[in-house]
Design an enzyme around this catalytic site. Sequence first.
Site, PDB file in Angstrom:
ATOM      1  N   ASN A 108      40.196  45.998  46.129  1.00  0.00           N
ATOM      2  CA  ASN A 108      41.349  45.711  45.277  1.00  0.00           C
ATOM      3  C   ASN A 108      41.667  46.961  44.453  1.00  0.00           C
ATOM      4  OD1 ASN A 108      43.266  44.701  43.564  1.00  0.00           O
ATOM      5  ND2 ASN A 108      41.920  43.223  42.546  1.00  0.00           N
ATOM      6  N   LYS A 153      44.181  47.504  42.666  1.00  0.00           N
ATOM      7  CA  LYS A 153      44.895  47.147  41.432  1.00  0.00           C
ATOM      8  C   LYS A 153      46.079  48.094  41.187  1.00  0.00           C
ATOM      9  CE  LYS A 153      40.688  45.064  39.745  1.00  0.00           C
ATOM     10  NZ  LYS A 153      39.905  44.564  38.641  1.00  0.00           N
ATOM     11  N   GLU A 157      35.339  35.168  41.404  1.00  0.00           N
ATOM     12  CA  GLU A 157      35.271  36.338  40.524  1.00  0.00           C
ATOM     13  C   GLU A 157      35.143  35.870  39.070  1.00  0.00           C
ATOM     14  OE1 GLU A 157      37.043  40.061  42.493  1.00  0.00           O
ATOM     15  OE2 GLU A 157      38.676  39.027  41.487  1.00  0.00           O
ATOM     16  N   SER A 206      32.222  43.678  39.436  1.00  0.00           N
ATOM     17  CA  SER A 206      31.282  44.795  39.276  1.00  0.00           C
ATOM     18  C   SER A 206      30.353  44.983  40.479  1.00  0.00           C
ATOM     19  CB  SER A 206      30.462  44.631  37.994  1.00  0.00           C
ATOM     20  OG  SER A 206      31.321  44.667  36.867  1.00  0.00           O
TER      21      SER A 206
HETATM   22  P1  PGA Z   1      35.564  45.202  39.726  1.00  0.00           P
HETATM   23  O1  PGA Z   1      36.877  44.329  40.027  1.00  0.00           O
HETATM   24  O2  PGA Z   1      34.820  45.368  41.019  1.00  0.00           O
HETATM   25  O3  PGA Z   1      36.085  46.508  39.181  1.00  0.00           O
HETATM   26  O4  PGA Z   1      34.757  44.444  38.721  1.00  0.00           O
HETATM   27  C1  PGA Z   1      36.849  43.256  40.929  1.00  0.00           C
HETATM   28  C2  PGA Z   1      38.206  42.609  40.996  1.00  0.00           C
HETATM   29  O5  PGA Z   1      38.881  42.504  39.974  1.00  0.00           O
HETATM   30  O6  PGA Z   1      38.656  42.181  42.082  1.00  0.00           O
END
Ligand code: PGA
Length: 339
Positions: A73, A75, A247, A293
Amino acid sequence: MMRAAAAATTMKTTTPSYSYLTARKTMTQNGTPARTIKNHQMDNNNNDRRRRRRQRILHIVSEGTGRFIVGGNWKCNGNRESVKALVDALNKNIANIEKNCDIYCCPTFLHLNYVKENLDTRFKVCAQNSWVEADLVDPEHHYDSTTGAFTGEISAEMLEDLQVPFVLLGHSERRTLLGDTDEIVGKKVAHARYHGLSVVVCVGETLEERENGTTFDVIFKQLKAVAKEIDDREHSSWGSSVVIAYEPIWAIGTGKVATPEQVQEVHSKIRSWLAENVSEDVAKATRIQYGGSVHASNCADLAKLSDIDGFLVGGASLNGDDFAAICNASSVHYKAVGR
Ligand code: PGA
């Protein structure tokens, strides 16, 4: 495609007057072509369009049930230079990535087409959202009304047209920062499935909800809103075309990963919920990813869990080497579960 000015007035009247449920059941249960829905009024164009869509859905369905699946992801990150660098890094890593893993990457809408054109086809592209009207009233469930005079939005129809196979829906950042309610997420999922997209639906609780013991109430409510929208119409294809990403919000981007025990507990309860509220078959076939994470250094411990079917990765997916290492946790998983 409809022109923006005309869309708002014409879209409610241009939907085909037949049952999508009947059409899907006809294809998936009997394998018979659309002639068995001859009593309905369809013109030839609609018929062809339907047939092409069903073929595409069946193709996606047969693609990866039961396979470990890892998503990146990205983002709201990247510019032309950094996206190119990430695509290059992923392509360079492709030879080191096990073949036993399904992989998707979620760039921004702006970078989606570039990534699709330039990333190795082992990596599927996945949009980060597709929209529906919050107060969509669509008793016939045609879900054919999101392209048109909706400034700033991206429709599932457009993703279908671009042949984007996946869409990520209900991410907690959209739920908490951008107002996506459980009901809207359910409608988005149904609409995207209607347009042949495979869907990754995110669910998860806040720290406060975990601490006050309502984790499962929250997650089951999120799942119920999805089941309510797609159960009747997409029941037979839910399992392989809808991936659930658990999540916990308190673990996203915080460096605080959920323990294997916490993940296993939630994943197995999600599976039981599906068995009780959708069907046993769907519960077995649905892939449940963990996100929050996940890094190259902690993925192996999590991958050993029997009810984990993959990861949704945020920060670490922006590094080609780390993301490749996380994809390769698929082998750890298969070994641990004896496959
Ligand atoms: P992260 O994000 O691995 O940076 O914690 C996971 C997500 O939001 O899909």
